[in-house]
Every structure is written in structure tokens, then in C-alpha cells.
Design a protein around this motif. Structure first.
Motif, PDB file in Angstrom:
ATOM      1  N   UNK A 295       0.678  -0.642   0.212  1.00 30.56           N
ATOM      2  CA  UNK A 295      -0.302   0.102  -0.255  1.00 30.56           C
ATOM      3  C   UNK A 295       0.810   0.896   0.458  1.00 30.56           C
ATOM      4  N   UNK A 296       1.752   1.293   0.805  1.00 32.22           N
ATOM      5  CA  UNK A 296       2.758   2.302   0.779  1.00 32.22           C
ATOM      6  C   UNK A 296       4.045   2.350   0.082  1.00 32.22           C
ATOM      7  N   UNK A 297       3.886   1.360  -1.393  1.00 34.54           N
ATOM      8  CA  UNK A 297       4.897   0.916  -1.303  1.00 34.54           C
ATOM      9  C   UNK A 297       4.549   2.983  -2.719  1.00 34.54           C
ATOM     10  N   UNK A 298       6.268   3.576  -3.291  1.00 31.88           N
ATOM     11  CA  UNK A 298       6.171   4.504  -3.985  1.00 31.88           C
ATOM     12  C   UNK A 298       5.875   4.815  -5.144  1.00 31.88           C
ATOM     13  N   UNK A 299       4.777   4.414  -5.657  1.00 35.57           N
ATOM     14  CA  UNK A 299       4.210   4.888  -7.012  1.00 35.57           C
ATOM     15  C   UNK A 299       5.524   4.673  -7.871  1.00 35.57           C
ATOM     16  N   UNK A 300       5.376   5.959  -8.259  1.00 32.58           N
ATOM     17  CA  UNK A 300       6.864   6.088  -9.138  1.00 32.58           C
ATOM     18  C   UNK A 300       7.913   4.728  -9.285  1.00 32.58           C
ATOM     19  N   UNK A 301       8.166   4.450  -8.042  1.00 31.96           N
ATOM     20  CA  UNK A 301       9.241   3.256  -7.768  1.00 31.96           C
ATOM     21  C   UNK A 301       8.917   2.262  -8.577  1.00 31.96           C
ATOM     22  N   UNK A 302       7.915   1.832  -7.706  1.00 33.19           N
ATOM     23  CA  UNK A 302       6.978   1.041  -8.535  1.00 33.19           C
ATOM     24  C   UNK A 302       6.324   0.161  -9.637  1.00 33.19           C
TER      25      UNK A 302
ATOM     26  N   UNK B 254      18.236   6.387   3.251  1.00 33.49           N
ATOM     27  CA  UNK B 254      17.276   6.041   2.419  1.00 33.49           C
ATOM     28  C   UNK B 254      18.194   5.106   1.011  1.00 33.49           C
ATOM     29  N   UNK B 255      17.581   4.760  -0.082  1.00 35.61           N
ATOM     30  CA  UNK B 255      18.024   4.314  -1.162  1.00 35.61           C
ATOM     31  C   UNK B 255      17.321   3.850  -2.325  1.00 35.61           C
ATOM     32  N   UNK B 256      17.188   4.066  -3.461  1.00 35.89           N
ATOM     33  CA  UNK B 256      17.732   4.961  -3.844  1.00 35.89           C
ATOM     34  C   UNK B 256      17.048   6.647  -2.866  1.00 35.89           C
ATOM     35  N   UNK B 257      18.011   7.737  -3.148  1.00 34.17           N
ATOM     36  CA  UNK B 257      17.028   9.127  -2.916  1.00 34.17           C
ATOM     37  C   UNK B 257      16.109   9.351  -3.868  1.00 34.17           C
ATOM     38  N   UNK B 258      15.455  10.079  -3.199  1.00 32.78           N
ATOM     39  CA  UNK B 258      14.461  10.836  -4.222  1.00 32.78           C
ATOM     40  C   UNK B 258      13.089  10.018  -4.772  1.00 32.78           C
ATOM     41  N   UNK B 259      13.228   8.769  -4.103  1.00 33.67           N
ATOM     42  CA  UNK B 259      11.966   8.327  -5.678  1.00 33.67           C
ATOM     43  C   UNK B 259      10.961   7.576  -3.661  1.00 33.67           C
ATOM     44  N   UNK B 260      11.405   8.067  -2.466  1.00 32.67           N
ATOM     45  CA  UNK B 260      10.122   8.334  -1.583  1.00 32.67           C
ATOM     46  C   UNK B 260      10.063   6.600  -0.969  1.00 32.67           C
ATOM     47  N   UNK B 261      11.121   6.529  -0.636  1.00 34.11           N
ATOM     48  CA  UNK B 261      11.004   5.819  -0.001  1.00 34.11           C
ATOM     49  C   UNK B 261      11.646   5.335   2.135  1.00 34.11           C
ATOM     50  N   UNK B 262      11.754   6.220   2.038  1.00 35.46           N
ATOM     51  CA  UNK B 262      11.727   7.446   3.569  1.00 35.46           C
ATOM     52  C   UNK B 262      10.215   7.767   3.918  1.00 35.46           C
ATOM     53  N   UNK B 263       9.499   8.226   3.233  1.00 40.51           N
ATOM     54  CA  UNK B 263       8.147   8.774   3.204  1.00 40.51           C
ATOM     55  C   UNK B 263       7.863   7.545   3.710  1.00 40.51           C
ATOM     56  N   UNK B 264       7.767   6.265   2.717  1.00 37.85           N
ATOM     57  CA  UNK B 264       6.987   5.444   2.566  1.00 37.85           C
ATOM     58  C   UNK B 264       7.617   4.097   4.086  1.00 37.85           C
ATOM     59  N   UNK B 265       8.751   3.955   4.387  1.00 40.39           N
ATOM     60  CA  UNK B 265       8.852   3.446   5.773  1.00 40.39           C
ATOM     61  C   UNK B 265       8.501   4.730   6.549  1.00 40.39           C
ATOM     62  N   UNK B 266       8.318   5.244   6.961  1.00 38.81           N
ATOM     63  CA  UNK B 266       7.733   6.027   7.976  1.00 38.81           C
ATOM     64  C   UNK B 266       5.648   5.748   7.947  1.00 38.81           C
ATOM     65  N   UNK B 267       5.335   5.680   6.754  1.00 42.11           N
ATOM     66  CA  UNK B 267       4.097   4.948   7.046  1.00 42.11           C
ATOM     67  C   UNK B 267       4.258   3.368   7.480  1.00 42.11           C
ATOM     68  N   UNK B 268       5.183   3.143   6.912  1.00 39.14           N
ATOM     69  CA  UNK B 268       4.821   1.506   7.544  1.00 39.14           C
ATOM     70  C   UNK B 268       5.280   1.949   9.066  1.00 39.14           C
ATOM     71  N   UNK B 269       6.357   2.209   9.499  1.00 37.71           N
ATOM     72  CA  UNK B 269       6.323   1.997  10.998  1.00 37.71           C
ATOM     73  C   UNK B 269       4.969   2.178  11.293  1.00 37.71           C
ATOM     74  N   UNK B 270       4.203   3.322  10.635  1.00 34.59           N
ATOM     75  CA  UNK B 270       2.585   2.983  12.079  1.00 34.59           C
ATOM     76  C   UNK B 270       2.400   2.085  12.171  1.00 34.59           C
ATOM     77  N   UNK B 271       2.466   0.836  11.919  1.00 35.63           N
ATOM     78  CA  UNK B 271       2.119  -0.386  11.591  1.00 35.63           C
ATOM     79  C   UNK B 271       2.413  -1.235  13.073  1.00 35.63           C
TER      80      UNK B 271
END
Length: 90
Positions: free
Chosen positions: A12-19, A46-63
Motif C-alpha cells: 500500500x505504501x510502496x512509492x508509486x513512481x518507483x513501483x 534512504x536508498x535510492x534518494x528521491x524515490x519516496x522510500x523514506x516517506x513510505x517507511x514512515x507510513x509502514x512504521x505506524x503498523x
């Protein structure tokens, strides 16, 4: 560790553009455990930088839910937890 995110949470939180581009990534978080076992996190890398993986990880951490520290039998905030969240297209 009392609760983990599901595969559906990761998807659900995987960055759409990266997917869409077939790019995998990861993020590392530095978290504090709240008295209710939830995490309050910040992205440390986050790796790679600029693809939204940090923001996705923050969303996932809520679970995640952790067992909080206790003092005199009462839960207290402040336990620290470092977490690396890999995100891979399956």
C-alpha cells in the motif's frame, strides 16, 4: 515486538513512481517507543534518494507495535529502536 506490518501494508505504501519503474529501495529509521507501543520515527537514510522510500517507511512504521519500557510496573516512553525497512517489488 508485538505487531508487524503485513505484506499488504508494504504494498500500500510502496512509492508509486518507483513501483512503476521497477525500482526497489529501503530506508533506515530511528524510532522512539511511546507508552502505547507505537513508534515515533525519523528517517536517517534512504536508498535510492528521491524515490519516496523514506516517506513510505514512515507510513509502514505506524503498523509496528513494541512492548514499551516499564518503570515501577508502568509503561514509559523513550525506548529507542532502529529499524531498516526494505521495499522490494514482488
Amino acid at each position: 515486538l508485538l505487531q508487524r506490518p503485513t505484506g499488504a501494508d508494504y504494498a500500500r505504501y510502496y512509492p508509486a513512481r518507483a513501483r512503476d519503474m521497477g525500482i526497489d529501495g529501503s530506508a533506515s529509521l530511528d524510532c522512539w517507543v511511546n507508552t502505547d507501543g507505537t513508534l515515533n520515527c525519523r528517517v536517517t537514510s534512504e536508498e535510492p534518494i528521491g524515490w519516496g522510500f523514506g516517506a513510505a517507511a514512515l507510513q509502514i512504521s505506524r503498523h509496528f507495535r513494541m512492548r514499551p519500557q516499564t518503570e515501577n510496573g508502568q509503561p514509559t516512553a523513550g525506548g529507542r529502536y532502529r529499524l531498516r525497512i526494505p521495499l522490494r517489488i514482488e
